[in-house]
Design an enzyme around this catalytic site. Structure first.
Site, PDB file in Angstrom:
ATOM      1  N   GLY A 214       7.228  -9.584   4.916  1.00  0.00           N
ATOM      2  CA  GLY A 214       6.273  -8.859   4.710  1.00  0.00           C
ATOM      3  C   GLY A 214       5.001  -9.550   5.045  1.00  0.00           C
ATOM      4  O   GLY A 214       4.901 -10.613   4.658  1.00  0.00           O
TER       5      GLY A 214
ATOM      6  N   MET B 218       2.371  -9.334   2.745  1.00  0.00           N
ATOM      7  CA  MET B 218       2.338  -9.760   1.383  1.00  0.00           C
ATOM      8  C   MET B 218       3.682  -9.649   1.252  1.00  0.00           C
ATOM      9  O   MET B 218       3.696 -11.299  -0.520  1.00  0.00           O
ATOM     10  CB  MET B 218       1.829  -8.273   0.167  1.00  0.00           C
ATOM     11  CG  MET B 218       0.441  -7.410   1.014  1.00  0.00           C
ATOM     12  SD  MET B 218      -0.544  -8.275   0.151  1.00  0.00           S
ATOM     13  CE  MET B 218      -0.543  -8.078  -1.854  1.00  0.00           C
TER      14      MET B 218
ATOM     15  N   ALA C 173       1.844  -0.709  -9.502  1.00  0.00           N
ATOM     16  CA  ALA C 173      -0.697  -0.620  -9.300  1.00  0.00           C
ATOM     17  C   ALA C 173      -0.496  -0.486  -8.028  1.00  0.00           C
ATOM     18  O   ALA C 173      -0.350  -1.915  -7.061  1.00  0.00           O
ATOM     19  CB  ALA C 173      -0.749  -2.502 -10.119  1.00  0.00           C
ATOM     20  N   PRO C 174      -1.587   0.436  -7.681  1.00  0.00           N
ATOM     21  CA  PRO C 174      -1.947   0.058  -6.745  1.00  0.00           C
ATOM     22  C   PRO C 174      -2.958  -1.113  -6.491  1.00  0.00           C
ATOM     23  O   PRO C 174      -2.958  -1.400  -4.431  1.00  0.00           O
ATOM     24  CB  PRO C 174      -2.816   1.176  -6.670  1.00  0.00           C
ATOM     25  CG  PRO C 174      -2.036   2.607  -7.665  1.00  0.00           C
ATOM     26  CD  PRO C 174      -1.969   0.913  -8.669  1.00  0.00           C
ATOM     27  N   ASN C 175      -3.222  -1.967  -7.071  1.00  0.00           N
ATOM     28  CA  ASN C 175      -3.980  -3.007  -6.622  1.00  0.00           C
ATOM     29  C   ASN C 175      -3.708  -4.104  -7.969  1.00  0.00           C
ATOM     30  O   ASN C 175      -3.951  -3.510  -8.805  1.00  0.00           O
ATOM     31  CB  ASN C 175      -5.578  -2.921  -6.551  1.00  0.00           C
ATOM     32  CG  ASN C 175      -6.413  -3.481  -5.891  1.00  0.00           C
ATOM     33  OD1 ASN C 175      -6.239  -4.536  -5.496  1.00  0.00           O
ATOM     34  ND2 ASN C 175      -7.532  -3.143  -4.756  1.00  0.00           N
ATOM     35  N   PHE C 176      -3.422  -5.358  -6.951  1.00  0.00           N
ATOM     36  CA  PHE C 176      -3.372  -6.099  -8.216  1.00  0.00           C
ATOM     37  C   PHE C 176      -4.406  -7.335  -8.540  1.00  0.00           C
ATOM     38  O   PHE C 176      -4.199  -8.750  -9.279  1.00  0.00           O
ATOM     39  CB  PHE C 176      -2.056  -6.761  -7.406  1.00  0.00           C
ATOM     40  CG  PHE C 176      -0.554  -6.682  -8.166  1.00  0.00           C
ATOM     41  CD1 PHE C 176      -0.111  -6.688  -9.218  1.00  0.00           C
ATOM     42  CD2 PHE C 176      -0.099  -5.436  -7.274  1.00  0.00           C
ATOM     43  CE1 PHE C 176       1.055  -5.988  -9.769  1.00  0.00           C
ATOM     44  CE2 PHE C 176       1.086  -4.762  -7.452  1.00  0.00           C
ATOM     45  CZ  PHE C 176       1.984  -5.413  -8.969  1.00  0.00           C
TER      46      PHE C 176
ATOM     47  N   HIS D 296     -10.455  -1.098   5.160  1.00  0.00           N
ATOM     48  CA  HIS D 296      -8.666  -2.218   5.271  1.00  0.00           C
ATOM     49  C   HIS D 296      -8.451  -1.944   6.636  1.00  0.00           C
ATOM     50  O   HIS D 296      -9.594  -1.282   7.680  1.00  0.00           O
ATOM     51  CB  HIS D 296      -8.065  -1.023   4.509  1.00  0.00           C
ATOM     52  CG  HIS D 296      -7.576  -0.843   2.868  1.00  0.00           C
ATOM     53  ND1 HIS D 296      -7.970   0.081   2.536  1.00  0.00           N
ATOM     54  CD2 HIS D 296      -6.545  -1.554   2.402  1.00  0.00           C
ATOM     55  CE1 HIS D 296      -8.249  -0.604   1.138  1.00  0.00           C
ATOM     56  NE2 HIS D 296      -7.271  -1.160   1.507  1.00  0.00           N
TER      57      HIS D 296
ATOM     58  N   LYS E 107      -3.157  -0.622   8.199  1.00  0.00           N
ATOM     59  CA  LYS E 107      -2.336   0.144   6.622  1.00  0.00           C
ATOM     60  C   LYS E 107      -1.833   1.401   7.196  1.00  0.00           C
ATOM     61  O   LYS E 107      -2.369   1.940   8.123  1.00  0.00           O
ATOM     62  CB  LYS E 107      -3.964  -0.223   5.977  1.00  0.00           C
ATOM     63  CG  LYS E 107      -3.405   0.899   4.386  1.00  0.00           C
ATOM     64  CD  LYS E 107      -4.634   0.359   3.561  1.00  0.00           C
ATOM     65  CE  LYS E 107      -4.180   0.885   2.451  1.00  0.00           C
ATOM     66  NZ  LYS E 107      -3.181   0.715   1.393  1.00  0.00           N
TER      67      LYS E 107
ATOM     68  N   THR F  23      -6.136   2.349  -4.171  1.00  0.00           N
ATOM     69  CA  THR F  23      -7.023   1.667  -4.953  1.00  0.00           C
ATOM     70  C   THR F  23      -8.300   2.888  -4.890  1.00  0.00           C
ATOM     71  O   THR F  23      -8.980   3.355  -6.759  1.00  0.00           O
ATOM     72  CB  THR F  23      -7.048   0.641  -4.193  1.00  0.00           C
ATOM     73  OG1 THR F  23      -7.003  -0.316  -3.954  1.00  0.00           O
ATOM     74  CG2 THR F  23      -8.514   0.114  -5.706  1.00  0.00           C
TER      75      THR F  23
HETATM   76  P1  NAD Z   1       3.933  -5.465   5.780  1.00  0.00           P
HETATM   77  O1  NAD Z   1       4.569  -4.468   7.144  1.00  0.00           O
HETATM   78  O2  NAD Z   1       3.287  -6.485   6.394  1.00  0.00           O
HETATM   79  O3  NAD Z   1       5.618  -5.729   4.931  1.00  0.00           O
HETATM   80  C1  NAD Z   1       6.153  -4.598   4.946  1.00  0.00           C
HETATM   81  C2  NAD Z   1       7.563  -5.382   4.651  1.00  0.00           C
HETATM   82  O4  NAD Z   1       8.823  -4.434   4.779  1.00  0.00           O
HETATM   83  C3  NAD Z   1       8.151  -5.787   6.452  1.00  0.00           C
HETATM   84  O5  NAD Z   1       8.261  -6.654   6.536  1.00  0.00           O
HETATM   85  C4  NAD Z   1       9.340  -4.473   6.455  1.00  0.00           C
HETATM   86  O6  NAD Z   1      10.222  -5.252   7.534  1.00  0.00           O
HETATM   87  C5  NAD Z   1       9.723  -4.798   5.624  1.00  0.00           C
HETATM   88  N1  NAD Z   1      10.635  -3.571   5.056  1.00  0.00           N
HETATM   89  C6  NAD Z   1      10.601  -1.912   5.834  1.00  0.00           C
HETATM   90  N2  NAD Z   1      11.498  -1.473   5.735  1.00  0.00           N
HETATM   91  C7  NAD Z   1      12.445  -2.239   4.250  1.00  0.00           C
HETATM   92  C8  NAD Z   1      13.411  -1.961   3.279  1.00  0.00           C
HETATM   93  N3  NAD Z   1      14.024  -0.446   3.449  1.00  0.00           N
HETATM   94  N4  NAD Z   1      13.663  -2.687   2.553  1.00  0.00           N
HETATM   95  C9  NAD Z   1      13.149  -4.117   2.317  1.00  0.00           C
HETATM   96  N5  NAD Z   1      12.506  -3.844   3.310  1.00  0.00           N
HETATM   97  C10 NAD Z   1      11.905  -3.414   4.120  1.00  0.00           C
HETATM   98  O7  NAD Z   1       3.156  -4.939   4.895  1.00  0.00           O
HETATM   99  P2  NAD Z   1       2.107  -5.676   3.906  1.00  0.00           P
HETATM  100  O8  NAD Z   1       1.132  -5.013   4.014  1.00  0.00           O
HETATM  101  O9  NAD Z   1       2.927  -6.046   3.112  1.00  0.00           O
HETATM  102  O10 NAD Z   1       2.286  -4.051   2.464  1.00  0.00           O
HETATM  103  C11 NAD Z   1       3.173  -3.766   2.033  1.00  0.00           C
HETATM  104  C12 NAD Z   1       2.900  -2.261   0.988  1.00  0.00           C
HETATM  105  O11 NAD Z   1       2.236  -3.148   0.382  1.00  0.00           O
HETATM  106  C13 NAD Z   1       2.366  -1.480   1.612  1.00  0.00           C
HETATM  107  O12 NAD Z   1       2.136  -0.470   0.865  1.00  0.00           O
HETATM  108  C14 NAD Z   1       0.502  -1.490   0.667  1.00  0.00           C
HETATM  109  O13 NAD Z   1      -0.476  -0.980   1.260  1.00  0.00           O
HETATM  110  C15 NAD Z   1       0.799  -2.115  -0.071  1.00  0.00           C
HETATM  111  N6  NAD Z   1      -0.074  -3.353  -0.590  1.00  0.00           N
HETATM  112  C16 NAD Z   1      -0.885  -3.747  -1.399  1.00  0.00           C
HETATM  113  C17 NAD Z   1      -1.653  -3.927  -2.365  1.00  0.00           C
HETATM  114  C18 NAD Z   1      -1.769  -4.905  -3.997  1.00  0.00           C
HETATM  115  O14 NAD Z   1      -2.036  -5.021  -4.768  1.00  0.00           O
HETATM  116  N7  NAD Z   1      -0.526  -3.408  -4.744  1.00  0.00           N
HETATM  117  C19 NAD Z   1      -1.882  -4.312  -1.982  1.00  0.00           C
HETATM  118  C20 NAD Z   1      -1.898  -5.187  -0.115  1.00  0.00           C
HETATM  119  C21 NAD Z   1      -1.428  -4.051   0.210  1.00  0.00           C
END
Ligand code: NAD
Length: 263
Positions: free
Chosen positions: A11, A13, A123-126, A153, A157, A164
């Site tokens: 994905g 991230m 962590a909701p935000n890293f 965003h 999303k 956050t």
């Molecule tokens: P994305 O859709 O680009 O990536 C998600 C990935 O998870 C995809 O590649 C998908 O195939 C995979 N996936 C789906 N089901 C799965 C499963 N059962 N097992 C394993 N993998 C699976 O999403 P993204 O933009 O990378 O965001 C992912 C999450 O991270 C979201 O919840 C987003 O809100 C969160 N996020 C958090 C932060 C933070 O700092 N904490 C920052 C950005 C995004």
């Protein structure tokens, strides 16, 4: 050397995490999980040299074959609770960036962690800047209790409001000593005044072009104060993710918020 598995490795991230791991000396990527790309070439998918690292279709399959020290999770809100249970039941540590876990979910996982001995950080935000924005917001709220949050965003999303924004509202609500003034506005369009979380109004904007941004607005008598944070690139989250993986061994139990890892 800390052995790491990335869940959601292909994905947006997850692939940024994989690219960052490649240049980290103390961290060794041993496996990836992503159902959309199971059996694929991780090197090609993430533009790294990890062509021989297997991509499994799910965590259960991966964890019967390999034993990481830490699982990093950036997947999707609909499956994060089940994934966390799978990892915690095996006593493996977990760094969770995926949003969507509720207070009740966190309580349930925390009880599991106490039994199995996993260390978990949610962590909701890293991004270090966003963590500091939350800390500063809580401090300002002691003196300026009237506040609203605007989070902006990208339009892919899954959830609104952002994790956050919810964490910021929680911290502001905890810190407030004075009571906020009520407004008597009647909405002629449902949603125009945003949504309330811990009695704090949050407005969510979703548009192409944005990555992750948040403003916290404070209103006083004859003055306003606004603080703003912008993540312009997913790289902004990586120092926080790496800090979490390297320090998770020092933090037992379930910890919510990266600020608890900052000394
Ligand atoms: P994305 O859709 O680009 O990536 C998600 C990935 O998870 C995809 O590649 C998908 O195939 C995979 N996936 C789906 N089901 C799965 C499963 N059962 N097992 C394993 N993998 C699976 O999403 P993204 O933009 O990378 O965001 C992912 C999450 O991270 C979201 O919840 C987003 O809100 C969160 N996020 C958090 C932060 C933070 O700092 N904490 C920052 C950005 C995004």
């Amino acid at each position: 050397m800390i052995k790491v598995l990335v869940n959601g490795a292909c994905g947006r991230m997850g692939s940024e995490v994989v690219r960052t791991l490649e240049v980290e000396k103390d961290l060794q990527l041993i496996a990836a999980v992503d159902p959309q790309h199971a059996g694929g070439n991780l090197g090609m998918l993430t533009r790294t040299n990890y062509k021989d690292i297997p991509i499994y279709k799910n965590l259960n399959e991966a964890l019967t074959i390999c034993v990481p020290d830490v699982v990093i999770d950036f997947t999707t809100p609909s499956i994060i609770k089940e994934s966390a249970k799978t990892v915690i039941s095996k006593g493996i540590h977990m760094v969770i960036g995926t949003t969507g876990l509720t207070v009740e979910d966190r309580e349930e996982l925390s009880n599991m962690v106490d039994i199995t001995g996993s260390h978990v950080l949610i962590a909701p935000n890293f991004s270090l800047g966003a963590v500091l924005l939350i800390k500063v917001s809580a401090e300002i709220a002691k003196y300026m209790p009237n506040t609203e949050i605007i989070e902006l965003h990208h339009n892919h999303k899954y959830d609104a409001p952002s994790g956050t924004a919810k964490l910021t509202a929680e911290k502001i609500a905890e810190a407030r000593i004075l009571t906020a003034e009520k407004d008597n506005t009647k909405e002629s369009l449902i949603g125009a005044r945003g949504g309330k979380y811990h009695d704090i109004t949050i407005h969510s904007v979703r548009l192409p072009g944005y990555v992750a941004h948040q403003e916290v607005l404070f209103g006083g008598h004859g003055e306003t104060l606004t603080i703003k944070h912008d993540s312009l690139d997913r790289k902004s989250f990586m120092p926080g993710v790496m800090l979490a993986v390297k320090n998770i061994f020092k933090h037992p139990g379930l910890v919510y918020g990266l600020e608890n890892y900052l000394e």
